[in-house]
Design a protein around this motif. Structure first.
Motif, PDB file in Angstrom:
ATOM      1  N   TYR A  58       0.833  -1.204   0.000  1.00 31.96           N
ATOM      2  CA  TYR A  58       0.000   0.000   0.000  1.00 31.96           C
ATOM      3  C   TYR A  58       0.869   1.256   0.000  1.00 31.96           C
ATOM      4  O   TYR A  58       0.617   2.205  -0.727  1.00 31.96           O
ATOM      5  CB  TYR A  58      -0.911  -0.018   1.230  1.00 31.96           C
ATOM      6  N   LEU A  59       1.911   1.250   0.835  1.00 32.31           N
ATOM      7  CA  LEU A  59       2.767   2.423   0.935  1.00 32.31           C
ATOM      8  C   LEU A  59       3.657   2.601  -0.288  1.00 32.31           C
ATOM      9  O   LEU A  59       3.996   3.724  -0.650  1.00 32.31           O
ATOM     10  CB  LEU A  59       3.617   2.351   2.208  1.00 32.31           C
ATOM     11  N   ASN A  60       4.052   1.504  -0.914  1.00 33.11           N
ATOM     12  CA  ASN A  60       4.849   1.606  -2.139  1.00 33.11           C
ATOM     13  C   ASN A  60       4.002   2.014  -3.325  1.00 33.11           C
ATOM     14  O   ASN A  60       4.515   2.562  -4.290  1.00 33.11           O
ATOM     15  CB  ASN A  60       5.549   0.278  -2.449  1.00 33.11           C
ATOM     16  N   ASP A  61       2.724   1.697  -3.281  1.00 32.19           N
ATOM     17  CA  ASP A  61       1.765   2.038  -4.329  1.00 32.19           C
ATOM     18  C   ASP A  61       2.294   1.670  -5.718  1.00 32.19           C
ATOM     19  O   ASP A  61       2.307   2.465  -6.636  1.00 32.19           O
ATOM     20  CB  ASP A  61       1.418   3.531  -4.268  1.00 32.19           C
ATOM     21  N   ASP A  62       2.734   0.426  -5.829  1.00 35.88           N
ATOM     22  CA  ASP A  62       3.289  -0.045  -7.100  1.00 35.88           C
ATOM     23  C   ASP A  62       2.241  -0.814  -7.911  1.00 35.88           C
ATOM     24  O   ASP A  62       2.458  -1.934  -8.332  1.00 35.88           O
ATOM     25  CB  ASP A  62       4.543  -0.881  -6.879  1.00 35.88           C
ATOM     26  N   GLY A  63       1.094  -0.210  -8.120  1.00 33.02           N
ATOM     27  CA  GLY A  63       0.046  -0.800  -8.948  1.00 33.02           C
ATOM     28  C   GLY A  63      -0.642  -1.988  -8.297  1.00 33.02           C
ATOM     29  O   GLY A  63      -1.018  -2.926  -8.984  1.00 33.02           O
ATOM     30  N   VAL A  64      -0.811  -1.941  -6.987  1.00 31.75           N
ATOM     31  CA  VAL A  64      -1.437  -3.057  -6.294  1.00 31.75           C
ATOM     32  C   VAL A  64      -2.944  -3.021  -6.471  1.00 31.75           C
ATOM     33  O   VAL A  64      -3.539  -1.968  -6.676  1.00 31.75           O
ATOM     34  CB  VAL A  64      -1.097  -3.043  -4.786  1.00 31.75           C
ATOM     35  N   ASP A  65      -3.535  -4.173  -6.375  1.00 29.15           N
ATOM     36  CA  ASP A  65      -4.981  -4.312  -6.481  1.00 29.15           C
ATOM     37  C   ASP A  65      -5.566  -4.245  -5.068  1.00 29.15           C
ATOM     38  O   ASP A  65      -5.359  -5.154  -4.264  1.00 29.15           O
ATOM     39  CB  ASP A  65      -5.310  -5.653  -7.150  1.00 29.15           C
ATOM     40  N   TYR A  66      -6.254  -3.157  -4.758  1.00 28.71           N
ATOM     41  CA  TYR A  66      -6.789  -2.964  -3.411  1.00 28.71           C
ATOM     42  C   TYR A  66      -7.835  -4.012  -3.072  1.00 28.71           C
ATOM     43  O   TYR A  66      -7.934  -4.430  -1.924  1.00 28.71           O
ATOM     44  CB  TYR A  66      -7.376  -1.557  -3.274  1.00 28.71           C
ATOM     45  N   ALA A  67      -8.591  -4.450  -4.052  1.00 30.05           N
ATOM     46  CA  ALA A  67      -9.607  -5.478  -3.801  1.00 30.05           C
ATOM     47  C   ALA A  67      -8.943  -6.792  -3.396  1.00 30.05           C
ATOM     48  O   ALA A  67      -9.410  -7.471  -2.467  1.00 30.05           O
ATOM     49  CB  ALA A  67     -10.475  -5.685  -5.037  1.00 30.05           C
ATOM     50  N   ALA A  68      -7.855  -7.144  -4.055  1.00 29.41           N
ATOM     51  CA  ALA A  68      -7.142  -8.376  -3.704  1.00 29.41           C
ATOM     52  C   ALA A  68      -6.530  -8.268  -2.315  1.00 29.41           C
ATOM     53  O   ALA A  68      -6.561  -9.232  -1.537  1.00 29.41           O
ATOM     54  CB  ALA A  68      -6.054  -8.675  -4.739  1.00 29.41           C
ATOM     55  N   GLN A  69      -5.994  -7.095  -1.990  1.00 36.59           N
ATOM     56  CA  GLN A  69      -5.441  -6.887  -0.650  1.00 36.59           C
ATOM     57  C   GLN A  69      -6.521  -7.015   0.414  1.00 36.59           C
ATOM     58  O   GLN A  69      -6.324  -7.660   1.435  1.00 36.59           O
ATOM     59  CB  GLN A  69      -4.813  -5.501  -0.541  1.00 36.59           C
ATOM     60  N   ALA A  70      -7.670  -6.404   0.162  1.00 41.44           N
ATOM     61  CA  ALA A  70      -8.772  -6.476   1.119  1.00 41.44           C
ATOM     62  C   ALA A  70      -9.245  -7.919   1.285  1.00 41.44           C
ATOM     63  O   ALA A  70      -9.536  -8.357   2.404  1.00 41.44           O
ATOM     64  CB  ALA A  70      -9.927  -5.585   0.671  1.00 41.44           C
ATOM     65  N   GLN A  71      -9.295  -8.653   0.191  1.00 39.58           N
ATOM     66  CA  GLN A  71      -9.719 -10.049   0.267  1.00 39.58           C
ATOM     67  C   GLN A  71      -8.714 -10.876   1.069  1.00 39.58           C
ATOM     68  O   GLN A  71      -9.112 -11.703   1.897  1.00 39.58           O
ATOM     69  CB  GLN A  71      -9.873 -10.621  -1.135  1.00 39.58           C
ATOM     70  N   ASP A  72      -7.415 -10.654   0.849  1.00 36.45           N
ATOM     71  CA  ASP A  72      -6.388 -11.358   1.621  1.00 36.45           C
ATOM     72  C   ASP A  72      -6.502 -11.041   3.102  1.00 36.45           C
ATOM     73  O   ASP A  72      -6.369 -11.917   3.956  1.00 36.45           O
ATOM     74  CB  ASP A  72      -4.982 -10.987   1.133  1.00 36.45           C
ATOM     75  N   MET A  73      -6.764  -9.785   3.391  1.00 43.97           N
ATOM     76  CA  MET A  73      -6.882  -9.389   4.794  1.00 43.97           C
ATOM     77  C   MET A  73      -8.151  -9.959   5.424  1.00 43.97           C
ATOM     78  O   MET A  73      -8.149 -10.311   6.601  1.00 43.97           O
ATOM     79  CB  MET A  73      -6.808  -7.873   4.926  1.00 43.97           C
ATOM     80  N   GLU A  74      -9.221 -10.061   4.659  1.00 40.18           N
ATOM     81  CA  GLU A  74     -10.442 -10.695   5.172  1.00 40.18           C
ATOM     82  C   GLU A  74     -10.196 -12.170   5.481  1.00 40.18           C
ATOM     83  O   GLU A  74     -10.708 -12.701   6.463  1.00 40.18           O
ATOM     84  CB  GLU A  74     -11.598 -10.542   4.189  1.00 40.18           C
ATOM     85  N   LEU A  75      -9.417 -12.845   4.635  1.00 33.16           N
ATOM     86  CA  LEU A  75      -9.040 -14.237   4.917  1.00 33.16           C
ATOM     87  C   LEU A  75      -8.220 -14.312   6.196  1.00 33.16           C
ATOM     88  O   LEU A  75      -8.370 -15.253   6.983  1.00 33.16           O
ATOM     89  CB  LEU A  75      -8.259 -14.838   3.747  1.00 33.16           C
ATOM     90  N   ASN A  76      -7.370 -13.319   6.401  1.00 34.45           N
ATOM     91  CA  ASN A  76      -6.583 -13.267   7.625  1.00 34.45           C
ATOM     92  C   ASN A  76      -7.479 -13.094   8.848  1.00 34.45           C
ATOM     93  O   ASN A  76      -7.217 -13.665   9.905  1.00 34.45           O
ATOM     94  CB  ASN A  76      -5.581 -12.119   7.528  1.00 34.45           C
ATOM     95  N   VAL A  77      -8.531 -12.308   8.705  1.00 37.72           N
ATOM     96  CA  VAL A  77      -9.495 -12.133   9.801  1.00 37.72           C
ATOM     97  C   VAL A  77     -10.119 -13.482  10.155  1.00 37.72           C
ATOM     98  O   VAL A  77     -10.232 -13.846  11.336  1.00 37.72           O
ATOM     99  CB  VAL A  77     -10.588 -11.108   9.418  1.00 37.72           C
ATOM    100  N   GLU A  78     -10.523 -14.238   9.144  1.00 38.09           N
ATOM    101  CA  GLU A  78     -11.129 -15.551   9.394  1.00 38.09           C
ATOM    102  C   GLU A  78     -10.137 -16.518  10.018  1.00 38.09           C
ATOM    103  O   GLU A  78     -10.484 -17.286  10.907  1.00 38.09           O
ATOM    104  CB  GLU A  78     -11.691 -16.134   8.087  1.00 38.09           C
ATOM    105  N   THR A  79      -8.890 -16.485   9.554  1.00 38.15           N
ATOM    106  CA  THR A  79      -7.853 -17.348  10.126  1.00 38.15           C
ATOM    107  C   THR A  79      -7.627 -17.006  11.591  1.00 38.15           C
ATOM    108  O   THR A  79      -7.499 -17.890  12.432  1.00 38.15           O
ATOM    109  CB  THR A  79      -6.527 -17.197   9.351  1.00 38.15           C
ATOM    110  N   ALA A  80      -7.577 -15.723  11.896  1.00 37.64           N
ATOM    111  CA  ALA A  80      -7.380 -15.292  13.279  1.00 37.64           C
ATOM    112  C   ALA A  80      -8.552 -15.713  14.151  1.00 37.64           C
ATOM    113  O   ALA A  80      -8.366 -16.160  15.287  1.00 37.64           O
ATOM    114  CB  ALA A  80      -7.199 -13.774  13.335  1.00 37.64           C
ATOM    115  N   ARG A  81      -9.758 -15.595  13.612  1.00 34.71           N
ATOM    116  CA  ARG A  81     -10.946 -16.016  14.359  1.00 34.71           C
ATOM    117  C   ARG A  81     -10.922 -17.510  14.653  1.00 34.71           C
ATOM    118  O   ARG A  81     -11.216 -17.944  15.757  1.00 34.71           O
ATOM    119  CB  ARG A  81     -12.190 -15.665  13.558  1.00 34.71           C
TER     120      ARG A  81
END
Length: 167
Positions: A58-81
């Motif tokens: 996010y901080l490098n802003d090298d053409g990242v897909d924000y939707a993919a990042q959000a989806q990965d982080m949502e998976l992380n939320v489920e893993t943590a739960r």
């Protein structure tokens, strides 16, 4: 004769001492093995899986897909739960910023509220972000150009600008 020979061998000063040392050494090895078997791997306080790479990208802003990042982080939320571990400080706030970039304001507010509840020391900053996020609570003001990008305090809403840049 055999009886005398065995008595001499058993009572030889070196053999008794050697037997005592080997018994003590064996007992120490068994005790160390039992203690080592009881040791558990340290349990981490937070589940960091996708958070650090997401912030870096996010901080490098090298053409990242924000939707993919959000989806990965949502998976992380489920893993943590599922593993009953906590999310690290700033995780929900970052996910909220990703949702802002994607234009999903309600999910962003939900994540910012979650950050506020999980880490009460972030309350004032999360309130600031949410206040600048939704001017629905205040009457939107218009500047000279006719756009309503100003907050009630007369400043430019940074979160609106973030949202416009990401969209």
């Amino acid at each position: 004769m055999l009886n005398q020979l065995s008595r001499v061998w058993c009572h030889a000063p070196g053999s008794v001492r050697l037997l005592q040392i080997s018994v003590r050494l064996s007992a120490a090895c068994v005790a160390a093995g039992v203690l080592a078997a009881c040791v558990q791997a340290p349990k981490h306080m937070y589940n960091w899986k996708s958070y650090q790479p997401a912030v870096y990208a996010y901080l490098n802003d090298d053409g990242v897909d924000y939707a993919a990042q959000a989806q990965d982080m949502e998976l992380n939320v489920e893993t943590a739960r599922s593993s009953n571990t906590a999310l690290p400080p700033g995780f929900r706030a970052h996910l909220g910023l990703l949702y802002l970039k994607l234009g999903e304001d309600s999910k962003a507010v939900e994540q910012l509220q979650g950050e506020k509840l999980a880490f009460p020391e972030s309350t004032s900053f999360m309130d600031f972000l949410m206040k600048n996020l939704s001017p629905a609570s205040a009457v939107p003001q218009t500047d000279e150009s006719g756009s309503n990008d100003t907050d009630p305090n007369g400043g430019t809403s940074e979160l609106k600008n973030l949202k416009k840049e990401g969209a």
